[in-house]
Design an enzyme around this catalytic site. Structure first.
Site, PDB file in Angstrom:
ATOM      1  N   LYS A  77       0.928  -1.002  -0.272  1.00 50.70           N
ATOM      2  CA  LYS A  77       0.234   0.037   0.037  1.00 50.70           C
ATOM      3  C   LYS A  77       0.937   1.280   0.052  1.00 50.70           C
ATOM      4  O   LYS A  77       0.656   2.218  -0.735  1.00 50.70           O
ATOM      5  CB  LYS A  77      -0.884  -0.011   1.399  1.00 50.70           C
ATOM      6  CG  LYS A  77      -1.603   1.462   1.513  1.00 50.70           C
ATOM      7  CD  LYS A  77      -2.375   1.344   2.856  1.00 50.70           C
ATOM      8  CE  LYS A  77      -1.648   1.537   4.113  1.00 50.70           C
ATOM      9  NZ  LYS A  77      -1.267   3.001   4.399  1.00 50.70           N
ATOM     10  N   ASN A  78       1.960   1.059   0.792  1.00 46.81           N
ATOM     11  CA  ASN A  78       2.531   2.539   0.965  1.00 46.81           C
ATOM     12  C   ASN A  78       3.600   2.546  -0.103  1.00 46.81           C
ATOM     13  O   ASN A  78       4.527   3.692   0.096  1.00 46.81           O
ATOM     14  CB  ASN A  78       3.203   2.554   2.310  1.00 46.81           C
ATOM     15  CG  ASN A  78       2.485   2.483   3.498  1.00 46.81           C
ATOM     16  OD1 ASN A  78       1.400   2.755   3.161  1.00 46.81           O
ATOM     17  ND2 ASN A  78       2.651   2.066   4.796  1.00 46.81           N
ATOM     18  N   CYS A 117      -5.764   8.453   9.786  1.00 41.29           N
ATOM     19  CA  CYS A 117      -5.789   7.767  11.177  1.00 41.29           C
ATOM     20  C   CYS A 117      -5.624   8.645  12.271  1.00 41.29           C
ATOM     21  O   CYS A 117      -4.938   9.688  12.077  1.00 41.29           O
ATOM     22  CB  CYS A 117      -4.887   6.701  11.382  1.00 41.29           C
ATOM     23  SG  CYS A 117      -4.190   5.743  10.105  1.00 41.29           S
ATOM     24  N   ARG A 171       0.227  14.383  13.187  1.00 36.44           N
ATOM     25  CA  ARG A 171       0.154  14.349  11.519  1.00 36.44           C
ATOM     26  C   ARG A 171       0.609  15.396  11.104  1.00 36.44           C
ATOM     27  O   ARG A 171      -0.073  15.868  10.023  1.00 36.44           O
ATOM     28  CB  ARG A 171      -0.810  13.442  10.874  1.00 36.44           C
ATOM     29  CG  ARG A 171      -1.402  12.233  11.687  1.00 36.44           C
ATOM     30  CD  ARG A 171      -0.177  10.993  11.908  1.00 36.44           C
ATOM     31  NE  ARG A 171       0.271  10.562  10.543  1.00 36.44           N
ATOM     32  CZ  ARG A 171      -0.170   9.517  10.096  1.00 36.44           C
ATOM     33  NH1 ARG A 171      -1.428   9.099  10.650  1.00 36.44           N
ATOM     34  NH2 ARG A 171       0.000   9.079   8.830  1.00 36.44           N
ATOM     35  N   ASP A 220       4.349   0.447  12.108  1.00 37.47           N
ATOM     36  CA  ASP A 220       3.214  -0.124  11.635  1.00 37.47           C
ATOM     37  C   ASP A 220       2.840  -1.348  12.017  1.00 37.47           C
ATOM     38  O   ASP A 220       1.861  -1.978  12.184  1.00 37.47           O
ATOM     39  CB  ASP A 220       3.076  -0.258   9.997  1.00 37.47           C
ATOM     40  CG  ASP A 220       3.022   1.199   9.617  1.00 37.47           C
ATOM     41  OD1 ASP A 220       3.044   1.524   8.352  1.00 37.47           O
ATOM     42  OD2 ASP A 220       2.679   2.296  10.276  1.00 37.47           O
ATOM     43  N   ARG A 250      -8.624  -0.120   4.658  1.00 41.65           N
ATOM     44  CA  ARG A 250      -7.693   0.725   4.120  1.00 41.65           C
ATOM     45  C   ARG A 250      -6.497   0.342   3.613  1.00 41.65           C
ATOM     46  O   ARG A 250      -5.812   0.676   2.467  1.00 41.65           O
ATOM     47  CB  ARG A 250      -7.541   2.160   4.948  1.00 41.65           C
ATOM     48  CG  ARG A 250      -8.616   3.203   4.946  1.00 41.65           C
ATOM     49  CD  ARG A 250      -7.933   4.187   5.910  1.00 41.65           C
ATOM     50  NE  ARG A 250      -6.715   4.589   5.462  1.00 41.65           N
ATOM     51  CZ  ARG A 250      -5.732   5.062   6.481  1.00 41.65           C
ATOM     52  NH1 ARG A 250      -5.961   5.151   7.761  1.00 41.65           N
ATOM     53  NH2 ARG A 250      -4.503   5.448   6.006  1.00 41.65           N
TER      54      ARG A 250
HETATM   55  C1  EPZ Z   1       4.158   6.688   6.232  1.00 38.73           C
HETATM   56  O1  EPZ Z   1       3.482   7.591   6.890  1.00 38.73           O
HETATM   57  C2  EPZ Z   1       3.406   5.638   5.798  1.00 38.73           C
HETATM   58  N1  EPZ Z   1       2.251   5.889   5.374  1.00 38.73           N
HETATM   59  C3  EPZ Z   1       2.698   5.003   7.450  1.00 38.73           C
HETATM   60  O2  EPZ Z   1       1.759   3.949   7.187  1.00 38.73           O
HETATM   61  C4  EPZ Z   1       4.105   4.742   8.230  1.00 38.73           C
HETATM   62  O3  EPZ Z   1       3.364   4.444   9.433  1.00 38.73           O
HETATM   63  C5  EPZ Z   1       5.117   5.931   8.215  1.00 38.73           C
HETATM   64  O4  EPZ Z   1       5.423   6.251   6.984  1.00 38.73           O
HETATM   65  C6  EPZ Z   1       6.062   5.589   9.081  1.00 38.73           C
HETATM   66  O5  EPZ Z   1       6.956   4.498   8.480  1.00 38.73           O
HETATM   67  C7  EPZ Z   1       2.435   5.791   3.905  1.00 38.73           C
HETATM   68  O6  EPZ Z   1       3.469   5.879   3.120  1.00 38.73           O
HETATM   69  C8  EPZ Z   1       1.065   6.111   3.030  1.00 38.73           C
HETATM   70  P1  EPZ Z   1       6.274   9.928   8.225  1.00 38.73           P
HETATM   71  P2  EPZ Z   1       4.002   9.048   6.808  1.00 38.73           P
HETATM   72  O7  EPZ Z   1       5.976  11.249   7.621  1.00 38.73           O
HETATM   73  O8  EPZ Z   1       4.768   9.561   5.669  1.00 38.73           O
HETATM   74  C9  EPZ Z   1       6.235  13.027  12.140  1.00 38.73           C
HETATM   75  C10 EPZ Z   1       0.013   2.650   7.637  1.00 38.73           C
HETATM   76  O9  EPZ Z   1      -0.277   2.231   8.612  1.00 38.73           O
HETATM   77  N2  EPZ Z   1       6.116  14.164  11.071  1.00 38.73           N
HETATM   78  O10 EPZ Z   1       7.495   9.097   8.515  1.00 38.73           O
HETATM   79  O11 EPZ Z   1       2.993  10.161   7.370  1.00 38.73           O
HETATM   80  C11 EPZ Z   1       4.880  12.468  11.958  1.00 38.73           C
HETATM   81  O12 EPZ Z   1       4.015  13.127  12.659  1.00 38.73           O
HETATM   82  C12 EPZ Z   1       0.567   4.142   7.785  1.00 38.73           C
HETATM   83  O13 EPZ Z   1       0.432   2.010   6.599  1.00 38.73           O
HETATM   84  C13 EPZ Z   1       6.101  15.408  11.253  1.00 38.73           C
HETATM   85  O14 EPZ Z   1       6.165  15.788  12.319  1.00 38.73           O
HETATM   86  O15 EPZ Z   1       4.944   9.255   8.110  1.00 38.73           O
HETATM   87  C14 EPZ Z   1       5.234  11.256  12.549  1.00 38.73           C
HETATM   88  O16 EPZ Z   1       5.071  11.317  14.195  1.00 38.73           O
HETATM   89  C15 EPZ Z   1       0.358   4.808   9.056  1.00 38.73           C
HETATM   90  N3  EPZ Z   1       6.199  16.621  10.152  1.00 38.73           N
HETATM   91  C16 EPZ Z   1       6.773  10.888  12.260  1.00 38.73           C
HETATM   92  O17 EPZ Z   1       7.144  12.141  11.728  1.00 38.73           O
HETATM   93  C17 EPZ Z   1       6.013  16.219   8.885  1.00 38.73           C
HETATM   94  O18 EPZ Z   1       6.254  17.166   8.106  1.00 38.73           O
HETATM   95  C18 EPZ Z   1       6.761  10.035  10.853  1.00 38.73           C
HETATM   96  O19 EPZ Z   1       6.050  10.584   9.949  1.00 38.73           O
HETATM   97  C19 EPZ Z   1       6.028  14.796   8.683  1.00 38.73           C
HETATM   98  C20 EPZ Z   1       5.954  13.950   9.701  1.00 38.73           C
END
Ligand code: EPZ
Length: 417
Positions: A22-23, A116, A121, A306, A398
């Site tokens: 998915k990701n 979610c 986020r 995850d 999802r």
């Molecule tokens: C991706 O989300 C995945 N989603 C998530 O999978 C996965 O949990 C996550 O990466 C971490 O591996 C997709 O790829 C569609 P991040 P993403 O930006 O990109 C903070 C699932 O269950 N952050 O690496 O949103 C954020 O709040 C989903 O399949 C900021 O603070 O994750 C989080 O605490 C859930 N500011 C951390 O970084 C930003 O601008 C990691 O977020 C961006 C992120």
């Protein structure tokens, strides 16, 4: 049909095929906006998040045809540069369209992303990086208006945190920028490598060092390509957790074993036997799992956040006390209250979950709060004595294709009602 009915206690046995990630497919759908002509993407899972992403493409005037797990996208410059609020809220990952629309149209308007309840986020890391590339952003009434009137210009960017989404947005935006972008502290998740190979297949010029530095040499235009999406490592971890908790013995086909190391090591610590061969995993669980003194989620190649809810659920009936530490998302434990209804003994604060292994869990009514938390409830219900009813399974749809069918194939007593 929004409920799953499960009668626990069956030991899972048999073999299933793992779907495409998915990701990986979500950023790839976004990246198709940068291209021209017909792209064919194979091994795409049938998920509501994928449907939502394709709806965004359609809204932008880009035609696509879905045929089973193949998606044909006829790429072109979008006819719009805005994503309406209802489409933005349909999934968190819609922020991933920001970089590709901005690069292709010179401007992009999005509202704050939905998805979610894993915490605030924010997208501050995305915004800071896109500004470095020359974009400006104005907030007007809950929407963010990005513009790059003089086009995006390559530069050196350091991400404050290796955000997966921000890494993907920068790579997409920089692909059509003028000049070279050197991105430091990029996320290392395998899905990013898959995005890069998709882009390079259509004429992009991106070098992935593999150690967090990615160099994107901007090009004027992209053509199109054919691509096979990598397998979903979190879906694989989900079925491993379901087999682990039921003392099962399963085989997973269509796996990329090199992505599974941290997950495999956790299950081995719990007493499971794992044999990786070519594109398969043979997984054999003991009748009762061992606890894990301490395990924490980390960015790749560490233990994936995850898979945290999945392993926490399996540890609820392990022998002894386990401690899980969530280092990536606030509110990752939003599912724990629902999991505790099975009789699990979990106490948690913002980052630490302490799990006292119990002999038994008991079937209950419960509701999914998020995607992976919902999968954790299914895992608990497969173990629990008696009947469980799990509501709000839209969260599960999802990220999991045919999860009830696949678990039935493995011998679970589960049906959708
Ligand atoms: C991706 O989300 C995945 N989603 C998530 O999978 C996965 O949990 C996550 O990466 C971490 O591996 C997709 O790829 C569609 P991040 P993403 O930006 O990109 C903070 C699932 O269950 N952050 O690496 O949103 C954020 O709040 C989903 O399949 C900021 O603070 O994750 C989080 O605490 C859930 N500011 C951390 O970084 C930003 O601008 C990691 O977020 C961006 C992120």
């Amino acid at each position: 049909m929004q409920n799953l009915l499960i009668i626990g206690g069956n030991r899972l046995q048999g073999a299933i095929d793992i779907h495409g990630a998915k990701n990986s497919v979500l950023p790839i759908i976004s990246a198709s906006i940068l291209m021209n002509g017909k792209n064919v993407i194979h091994n795409c899972p049938d998920l509501s998040d994928v449907t939502a992403a394709l709806k965004i493409l359609g809204f932008l005037g880009i035609k696509y045809v879905r045929n089973g797990s193949d998606i044909a996208i006829t790429s072109r410059k979008p006819t719009k540069f805005t994503i309406p609020d209802e489409l933005m809220r349909s999934m968190r990952s819609s922020v991933m369209f920001l970089g590709s629309i901005l690069a292709r149209c010179g401007k992009a308007t999005i509202s704050t992303p939905g998805g979610c309840m894993l915490g605030p986020r924010p997208i501050d890391i995305h915004i800071k990086a896109l500004k470095k590339l020359g974009a400006s952003v104005k907030e007007e009434g809950g929407t963010l208006n990005f513009s790059a009137d003089n086009g995006l210009v390559g530069t050196e960017i350091f991400l404050d945190f290796p955000s997966v989404g921000a890494t993907e947005n920068v790579i997409m935006a920089a692909t059509l920028a003028s000049g070279v972008t050197t991105l430091h502290n990029a996320a290392l998740e395998p899905e990013i490598g898959d995005l890069i190979s998709f882009l390079n297949g259509a004429g992009a010029n991106i070098y992935d060092s593999g150690n967090g530095t990615v160099i994107i040499y901007g090009v004027n235009k992209l053509s199109s390509t054919e691509h096979i999406v990598i397998p979903d490592r979190i879906e694989a971890a989900t079925y491993m957790a379901a087999a682990a908790v039921t003392g099962g013995n399963i085989k997973l086909n269509g796996i990329e074993n090199r992505y599974m190391t941290a997950v495999n090591n956790a299950f081995i610590k719990m007493g499971c036997n794992i044999v990786c061969k070519d594109k398969t995993i043979a997984f054999d669980a003991p009748s009762r799992l061992k606890s894990i003194d301490f395990i924490k989620s980390e960015v790749y190649p560490g233990f994936p956040t995850d898979a945290g809810p999945l392993i926490i659920s399996a540890l609820c009936t392990a022998e002894g006390r386990s401690v899980f530490c969530e280092k990536i998302f606030q509110n990752r434990y939003v599912f724990v209250n629902e999991l505790s209804r099975f009789g699990a003994d979990i106490s948690c604060d913002k980052t630490i979950a302490a799990i006292e292994g119990k002999e038994k869990l008991y079937g209950v009514h419960c509701n999914c709060t998020d995607l992976r938390g919902g999968a954790a409830l299914i895992i608990a219900a497969l173990k629990a004595e008696g009947k469980s009813r799990i509501g709000n399974i839209c969260h599960i749809k999802r990220g999991y294709q045919d999860i009830a069918k696949n678990l039935r194939l493995l011998g679970a007593d589960i049906k959708e009602v």
